[in-house]
Design a protein around this motif. Sequence first.
Motif, PDB file in Angstrom:
ATOM      1  N   ARG A  65       0.834  -1.184   0.000  1.00 34.76           N
ATOM      2  CA  ARG A  65       0.000   0.000   0.000  1.00 34.76           C
ATOM      3  C   ARG A  65       0.882   1.252   0.000  1.00 34.76           C
ATOM      4  O   ARG A  65       2.019   1.223   0.505  1.00 34.76           O
ATOM      5  CB  ARG A  65      -0.913   0.007   1.236  1.00 34.76           C
ATOM      6  N   GLU A 209      -4.789  -1.213   7.202  1.00 37.20           N
ATOM      7  CA  GLU A 209      -4.878   0.179   6.745  1.00 37.20           C
ATOM      8  C   GLU A 209      -6.196   0.779   7.222  1.00 37.20           C
ATOM      9  O   GLU A 209      -7.262   0.176   7.049  1.00 37.20           O
ATOM     10  CB  GLU A 209      -4.796   0.232   5.213  1.00 37.20           C
ATOM     11  N   TRP A 210      -6.090   1.950   7.824  1.00 39.37           N
ATOM     12  CA  TRP A 210      -7.285   2.647   8.321  1.00 39.37           C
ATOM     13  C   TRP A 210      -7.677   3.768   7.362  1.00 39.37           C
ATOM     14  O   TRP A 210      -6.823   4.446   6.804  1.00 39.37           O
ATOM     15  CB  TRP A 210      -7.019   3.264   9.695  1.00 39.37           C
ATOM     16  N   GLU A 211      -8.976   3.941   7.217  1.00 40.16           N
ATOM     17  CA  GLU A 211      -9.528   5.117   6.548  1.00 40.16           C
ATOM     18  C   GLU A 211     -10.578   5.685   7.494  1.00 40.16           C
ATOM     19  O   GLU A 211     -11.702   5.183   7.546  1.00 40.16           O
ATOM     20  CB  GLU A 211     -10.152   4.744   5.197  1.00 40.16           C
ATOM     21  N   GLY A 212     -10.166   6.694   8.275  1.00 42.83           N
ATOM     22  CA  GLY A 212     -11.039   7.163   9.349  1.00 42.83           C
ATOM     23  C   GLY A 212     -11.165   6.070  10.401  1.00 42.83           C
ATOM     24  O   GLY A 212     -10.175   5.580  10.927  1.00 42.83           O
ATOM     25  N   LYS A 214     -12.550   3.147   9.787  1.00 47.40           N
ATOM     26  CA  LYS A 214     -12.772   1.884   9.088  1.00 47.40           C
ATOM     27  C   LYS A 214     -11.435   1.211   8.771  1.00 47.40           C
ATOM     28  O   LYS A 214     -10.499   1.858   8.296  1.00 47.40           O
ATOM     29  CB  LYS A 214     -13.572   2.112   7.798  1.00 47.40           C
ATOM     30  N   THR A 216      -9.286  -1.833   6.863  1.00 38.98           N
ATOM     31  CA  THR A 216      -9.159  -2.886   5.857  1.00 38.98           C
ATOM     32  C   THR A 216      -7.905  -3.689   6.186  1.00 38.98           C
ATOM     33  O   THR A 216      -6.832  -3.116   6.402  1.00 38.98           O
ATOM     34  CB  THR A 216      -9.038  -2.301   4.443  1.00 38.98           C
ATOM     35  N   LYS A 274      -0.806   6.303  11.589  1.00 38.80           N
ATOM     36  CA  LYS A 274      -1.620   6.919  10.533  1.00 38.80           C
ATOM     37  C   LYS A 274      -1.092   6.536   9.144  1.00 38.80           C
ATOM     38  O   LYS A 274      -1.007   7.358   8.222  1.00 38.80           O
ATOM     39  CB  LYS A 274      -1.660   8.437  10.683  1.00 38.80           C
TER      40      LYS A 274
END
Length: 734
Positions: A65, A209-212, A214, A216, A274
């Motif tokens: 990523r 991996e975070w998005e806000g 959430k 994955t 982050k």
Amino acid sequence: MADEPNVPMEEMGGQVAEVNLPASANPNSPYAWPKERRLLSTRVNRIDGPLKVSGRAKYSYDVRRPGLLYGRILRSPHPHARIVSIDLAPALKMPGVKAAINIAKPGGKVMYVGDEVAAVAAVTEDQARDAARAIKVEYEVLPFLASVEQAMRPEAPVVFEGGNVKASQTEEEGNLQAGFAAAAHVVEQTYATQVQTHVSLETHGCVCEWEGDKLTAWVSTQAVHGTREGFATSLGIPQANVRVITEHMGGGFGSKFGPDVQGIACARLAKEAKAPVQLMLDRREEHLAAGNRPSAVAKIKAGVSADGMLTAFDAESWGTGGAGASSGFPLPYIYTFPNRRRVHKDVYINAGQQRAMRAPGHPQGCFITEMLMDELADRVKMDPIEFRIRNLPPQAPNAMWREYFKVGAAKFGWDKRHPTGDPTPGPIKRGMGCAANRWGGGGRGTQAQCEILPDGGVVVRCGTQDLGVGTRTLIAVIAAETLGLQVKDIKVEIGDSNYPFSGGSGGSTTAPAVSPAIRVTVTKALQELGTRVLGVPADQVAASGGRVHVKGNPSKGLAWAEACRKLQTTPVSVNAGWEPGLSASGSSGVQFAEVSVDIETGVTKVERILCVQDCGLIVNQLTAESQCIGGMIMGVGYALYEDRILDRNTAMQVNPNMEWYLVPGMSDIPKIDIMLMNQPERGVIGIGEPPTISTAAAISNAVANAIGVRVRSIPLTPQKVLTALEGERAGGTL
């Protein structure tokens, strides 16, 4: 009710629910498997084979990523210690370090060498390793137990709450005294098996991996939905906020059912930094902390009548599953002892904990019982197969050993077996042995989705995962068979928790859970297509030869492409799931092994193995045979090589690598023949576990037949073989 779930957890190591379904399928199911099979039970190449051999298949290790960091775990150097303090500050000052977290807490304990203490994430793997080493931990070193023998000594320090030894079960049936009174011969011996680690080709680990809020996670897991639940529970977030992806994985054998400590640490590091983080275990960590098959010891006294009937069985058994973990296994195994008693206890030592491992408990129980059976057969001077057949339970669809021993013996050339001890001159002795296996399996609850698109495309989605056993191909075969298409016409999408639910892949439950779900879902999609474009009732829709048509009248219908075009802009999209009647549980099998043993060096070579095995309806002959081959190779390793060795003074594993922890190489693989017994009337039954159960027992009996001396513990190292031969010369082991 016959189809109510029954969960014998002792067979599953407490990891995956084994569901006992009826022994046969329901022939009146509206979705019954076709009697005339075009693709089912044939040899179909894996649809993901080209991706794997070309290196294009993406495993968790391959996920890269943007801005990816690398995580490492600091592990305990002590087998037992209290953590006084953890100072992360030195690590956080190291170059490239973006995050550092505690896993253990000050005041808590570490229970084995390799227990997790803290973790870091850095820009490079080397920076992460250096930073982990920079963490300062103060330990109060405590007494520890490095072996079962140490733990069982009366003077041993009490390391585990409640004691180092726990009596876990006592089983008794019949009249033991009467049983031994009826015996013409009695055998009293002790048998033992070692600790075996999983040695998955792909190590444990993930990318998070975070998005806000959430998450994955690309995880090497045997359960995408179970792992999603594990992340959500441990991190205190809704399951809907977690997505777990397992596009491909390199084996798990029962050790990869959740996010694990490293998965949760990875998610926490990614949150703190982050940035996405990859945390994959190395081979040493795999051996220390990622699970193992427990050891087993059984001290047995058994009786047999003059006519070769078992009369009595009295056993005291124990084993270790590591630090506070159980070590159960079935005993006696398969054969009928009318009078029996078994007392078992778990012994705790300061080592990594056991986890479910391919057919949990069965290889241990099989080895011990099958060795005993050969010794008893020798006492009454009876052929081992004839002796076994006399003492088997009644024959049933899921208990076909009588038939399999006979057909296997004929195929293997058992009539050429000599009595115990090869009389041939010279140092190379040859011998034959046999053993039986059983497994429950079963499976239910899987959901699936099938889309039929206006351009003729077919997409089947299911939240199961492919451990490397061919699940993708299994789904494509069933869908193509149902739709009258070719395997290449089906697009299979699995390994994602956003797809319809499916349980964990363990205990031979995947095929019997997934296969019915695919058959039902795809059939319903076909029926919707037929009703929309042909205008006939659902139960009158059929497909064959690339056409959708009225059942019993292939000429009254449309070519597949033409039928799909008539959908115009609205595809068929059907969600459905597992229904009873298409799968069953319970499999049986036998194996034969021939070995050669050099009595001057003690080296054993397995020359050939024959496997006779059933698994209900064979979906794909090729991948079913692959399962058997893989299981038996694992059994060869269990018989001859694999052994987790702990230093008795430090409790450190002395062989946590691929140099000294031995597994079979190409030159160690024998000639393997497989006789798969197709039982289409039983529906689909899993075959992941059974083939690995009886291999070590068959090999061990073959070694005894070759050298005339019985080695009663595995692995059958050259040293053990030579020691047994020396013991025989000094007074006898038989």
